[in-house]
Design a protein around this motif. Structure first.
Motif, PDB file in Angstrom:
ATOM      1  N   GLU A  24      -2.132   3.730 -12.107  1.00  0.00           N
ATOM      2  CA  GLU A  24      -1.115   2.965 -12.831  1.00  0.00           C
ATOM      3  C   GLU A  24       0.296   3.497 -12.570  1.00  0.00           C
ATOM      4  OE1 GLU A  24      -3.331   1.284 -16.807  1.00  0.00           O
ATOM      5  OE2 GLU A  24      -2.509   3.318 -16.897  1.00  0.00           O
ATOM      6  N   GLY A  25       0.388   4.656 -11.919  1.00  0.00           N
ATOM      7  CA  GLY A  25       1.695   5.220 -11.604  1.00  0.00           C
ATOM      8  C   GLY A  25       2.273   6.123 -12.668  1.00  0.00           C
ATOM      9  N   TYR A  26       1.477   6.502 -13.659  1.00  0.00           N
ATOM     10  CA  TYR A  26       1.987   7.362 -14.733  1.00  0.00           C
ATOM     11  C   TYR A  26       1.973   8.837 -14.352  1.00  0.00           C
ATOM     12  CZ  TYR A  26       2.238   3.580 -18.113  1.00  0.00           C
ATOM     13  OH  TYR A  26       2.578   2.422 -18.779  1.00  0.00           O
ATOM     14  N   VAL A  27       1.037   9.244 -13.526  1.00  0.00           N
ATOM     15  CA  VAL A  27       0.934  10.654 -13.142  1.00  0.00           C
ATOM     16  C   VAL A  27       0.671  10.752 -11.651  1.00  0.00           C
ATOM     17  CG1 VAL A  27      -0.032  11.248 -15.411  1.00  0.00           C
ATOM     18  CG2 VAL A  27      -1.589  10.872 -13.480  1.00  0.00           C
ATOM     19  N   THR A  28       0.948  11.909 -11.118  1.00  0.00           N
ATOM     20  CA  THR A  28       0.531  12.241  -9.758  1.00  0.00           C
ATOM     21  C   THR A  28      -0.466  13.390  -9.859  1.00  0.00           C
ATOM     22  OG1 THR A  28       2.403  13.765  -9.492  1.00  0.00           O
ATOM     23  CG2 THR A  28       2.702  11.516  -8.705  1.00  0.00           C
ATOM     24  N   ILE A  29      -1.384  13.434  -8.927  1.00  0.00           N
ATOM     25  CA  ILE A  29      -2.397  14.493  -8.935  1.00  0.00           C
ATOM     26  C   ILE A  29      -2.287  15.250  -7.615  1.00  0.00           C
ATOM     27  CG2 ILE A  29      -4.835  15.035  -9.226  1.00  0.00           C
ATOM     28  CD1 ILE A  29      -5.220  12.367 -10.592  1.00  0.00           C
ATOM     29  N   PRO A  30      -1.522  16.349  -7.608  1.00  0.00           N
ATOM     30  CA  PRO A  30      -1.397  17.135  -6.376  1.00  0.00           C
ATOM     31  C   PRO A  30      -2.741  17.747  -5.983  1.00  0.00           C
ATOM     32  CG  PRO A  30       0.282  17.740  -8.012  1.00  0.00           C
ATOM     33  CD  PRO A  30      -0.745  16.914  -8.717  1.00  0.00           C
ATOM     34  N   PRO A  31      -2.936  18.001  -4.697  1.00  0.00           N
ATOM     35  CA  PRO A  31      -4.195  18.620  -4.263  1.00  0.00           C
ATOM     36  C   PRO A  31      -4.422  19.963  -4.954  1.00  0.00           C
ATOM     37  CG  PRO A  31      -2.958  17.792  -2.383  1.00  0.00           C
ATOM     38  CD  PRO A  31      -2.052  17.703  -3.564  1.00  0.00           C
ATOM     39  N   ARG A  32      -5.614  20.159  -5.479  1.00  0.00           N
ATOM     40  CA  ARG A  32      -6.019  21.415  -6.101  1.00  0.00           C
ATOM     41  C   ARG A  32      -5.088  21.842  -7.233  1.00  0.00           C
ATOM     42  NH1 ARG A  32      -8.358  25.284  -1.227  1.00  0.00           N
ATOM     43  NH2 ARG A  32      -9.679  23.687  -0.260  1.00  0.00           N
TER      44      ARG A  32
ATOM     45  N   ARG B 242       1.985  -4.592  -0.759  1.00  0.00           N
ATOM     46  CA  ARG B 242       0.953  -3.730  -0.191  1.00  0.00           C
ATOM     47  C   ARG B 242       1.216  -2.321  -0.683  1.00  0.00           C
ATOM     48  NH1 ARG B 242       3.405  -0.708   3.698  1.00  0.00           N
ATOM     49  NH2 ARG B 242       5.102  -1.651   4.905  1.00  0.00           N
ATOM     50  N   LEU B 243       0.270  -1.419  -0.426  1.00  0.00           N
ATOM     51  CA  LEU B 243       0.469  -0.017  -0.774  1.00  0.00           C
ATOM     52  C   LEU B 243       1.297   0.673   0.309  1.00  0.00           C
ATOM     53  CD1 LEU B 243      -3.077   0.892  -2.158  1.00  0.00           C
ATOM     54  CD2 LEU B 243      -0.975   0.504  -3.465  1.00  0.00           C
ATOM     55  N   PRO B 244       2.066   1.684  -0.055  1.00  0.00           N
ATOM     56  CA  PRO B 244       2.938   2.350   0.919  1.00  0.00           C
ATOM     57  C   PRO B 244       2.172   3.282   1.851  1.00  0.00           C
ATOM     58  CG  PRO B 244       3.078   3.470  -1.192  1.00  0.00           C
ATOM     59  CD  PRO B 244       2.222   2.250  -1.418  1.00  0.00           C
ATOM     60  N   ASP B 245       2.686   3.423   3.074  1.00  0.00           N
ATOM     61  CA  ASP B 245       2.119   4.427   3.965  1.00  0.00           C
ATOM     62  C   ASP B 245       2.757   5.783   3.639  1.00  0.00           C
ATOM     63  OD1 ASP B 245       4.632   4.560   5.233  1.00  0.00           O
ATOM     64  OD2 ASP B 245       4.050   3.157   6.803  1.00  0.00           O
TER      65      ASP B 245
ATOM     66  N   ILE C  10       7.626   7.829  -4.022  1.00  0.00           N
ATOM     67  CA  ILE C  10       6.618   7.200  -4.877  1.00  0.00           C
ATOM     68  C   ILE C  10       5.228   7.693  -4.480  1.00  0.00           C
ATOM     69  CG2 ILE C  10       7.972   5.129  -5.375  1.00  0.00           C
ATOM     70  CD1 ILE C  10       6.427   3.683  -3.183  1.00  0.00           C
ATOM     71  N   PRO C  11       4.287   7.662  -5.424  1.00  0.00           N
ATOM     72  CA  PRO C  11       2.913   8.049  -5.093  1.00  0.00           C
ATOM     73  C   PRO C  11       2.207   6.928  -4.336  1.00  0.00           C
ATOM     74  CG  PRO C  11       3.041   7.421  -7.392  1.00  0.00           C
ATOM     75  CD  PRO C  11       4.448   7.412  -6.871  1.00  0.00           C
ATOM     76  N   PRO C  12       1.063   7.221  -3.736  1.00  0.00           N
ATOM     77  CA  PRO C  12       0.366   6.210  -2.929  1.00  0.00           C
ATOM     78  C   PRO C  12      -0.158   5.034  -3.723  1.00  0.00           C
ATOM     79  CG  PRO C  12      -0.975   8.193  -3.182  1.00  0.00           C
ATOM     80  CD  PRO C  12       0.382   8.523  -3.698  1.00  0.00           C
ATOM     81  N   THR C  13      -0.223   5.157  -5.056  1.00  0.00           N
ATOM     82  CA  THR C  13      -0.789   4.088  -5.879  1.00  0.00           C
ATOM     83  C   THR C  13       0.241   3.056  -6.327  1.00  0.00           C
ATOM     84  OG1 THR C  13      -0.507   5.540  -7.794  1.00  0.00           O
ATOM     85  CG2 THR C  13      -2.673   5.512  -6.754  1.00  0.00           C
ATOM     86  N   VAL C  14       1.534   3.319  -6.111  1.00  0.00           N
ATOM     87  CA  VAL C  14       2.573   2.365  -6.514  1.00  0.00           C
ATOM     88  C   VAL C  14       2.792   1.366  -5.389  1.00  0.00           C
ATOM     89  CG1 VAL C  14       5.022   2.080  -7.066  1.00  0.00           C
ATOM     90  CG2 VAL C  14       3.728   3.942  -8.103  1.00  0.00           C
ATOM     91  N   PRO C  15       2.537   0.089  -5.611  1.00  0.00           N
ATOM     92  CA  PRO C  15       2.667  -0.896  -4.532  1.00  0.00           C
ATOM     93  C   PRO C  15       4.118  -1.148  -4.141  1.00  0.00           C
ATOM     94  CG  PRO C  15       2.166  -1.986  -6.603  1.00  0.00           C
ATOM     95  CD  PRO C  15       2.057  -0.520  -6.866  1.00  0.00           C
TER      96      PRO C  15
END
Length: 263
Positions: free
Chosen positions: A55-63, A193-196, A205-210
């Motif tokens: 939904e674009g509310y949070v980002t989840i960085p690796p680990r 579309r989703l961003p590259d 922006i995170p990958p989930t924000v169109p």
């Protein structure tokens, strides 16, 4: 119907974010702690966090733990269907008319996406001139819009300014109109579309924000022949932009209505 547990937990966290209790930059509890707080499994807690990320509310960085992201304020930048002009040249967004390039514009030869090649009328896999710039408000450190122009090699050879570092006053559109001695007509198609990865980085922006993608064809007449002089693709975060336009009545929808004779 009972709401799924992950949706219930996601809604509670979302409410806290929107209420300002979890401001941007806040690191959320890990999935184990969330599971314990809400009496759910750790997998369900992870599912809730992934839902918030989508939904674009949070980002989840690796680990790492999820972080509340900075979302746009309530002001929506609205595009309409008009072309405008000021002392610099043509522009297509009243709210962004004072925006400037955030970083130095680039130009290069590159193979365009297939749909762009088809619109330009060039062979797929053939190099074209690509002019790219990231635009934003004065002082912005990131782009709010990425605008990329594609021009066939044939036309760039015919009009050398189209492949020059600086196209001159009014930019490439003025050079095209001067060369053809005719006005450009524009046609836009809006899609999403989703961003590259590059777009994610440039727009922040995170990958989930169109993305809202505006594909604009510049059409101009050479005698009786219509030429596609340029195709521009402008990308922007869909959460920050909207499109607004006046709905016009077709003749079939004229008012007052004509009474139709009963058959």
């Amino acid at each position: 119907m009972r709401q799924a547990a992950y949706l219930r937990v996601a809604a509670e966290i979302r409410d806290d974010i929107e209420a300002g209790e979890l401001p941007p930059g806040t690191q959320l509890d890990d999935s184990k702690t969330i599971a314990q707080k809400h009496g759910i499994s750790q997998e369900t807690a992870l599912k809730a966090l992934r839902h918030l990320a989508a939904e674009g509310y949070v980002t989840i960085p690796p680990r790492s733990q999820a972080v509340v992201r900075q979302r746009p304020n309530t002001r929506i930048v609205v595009r309409d269907r008009n072309a405008y002009r000021d002392e610099i040249g043509y522009f297509f967004d009243q709210n962004a008319k004072d925006w400037r390039a955030v970083t130095a514009p680039t130009r290069k030869l590159e193979v365009p996406p297939n749909h762009i090649a088809d619109l330009l009328g060039v062979e797929r896999g053939e190099d074209v001139v690509v002019r790219d710039r990231g635009m934003g408000p004065d002082g912005s450190k990131r782009a709010f819009q990425i605008a990329t122009s594609y021009i066939s090699m044939a036309l760039a050879t015919e009009i050398p300014a189209l492949r020059a570092e600086r196209a001159g006053p009014g930019g490439i559109y003025d050079r095209i109109e001067e060369h053809f001695q005719a006005p450009i007509q524009w046609r836009e198609t809006i899609s999403s579309r989703l961003p590259d990865l590059e777009e994610q980085s440039r727009l922040g922006i995170p990958p989930t924000v169109p993305l809202l993608v505006v594909t604009r064809e510049s059409r101009i007449l050479r005698g009786e022949e219509e030429v596609i002089a340029e195709v521009n693709e402008t990308r922007m975060a869909a959460e920050q932009f909207a499109v607004s336009y006046t709905v016009e009545r077709d003749d079939s929808a004229a008012w007052p209505r004509e009474e139709r004779a009963a058959s």
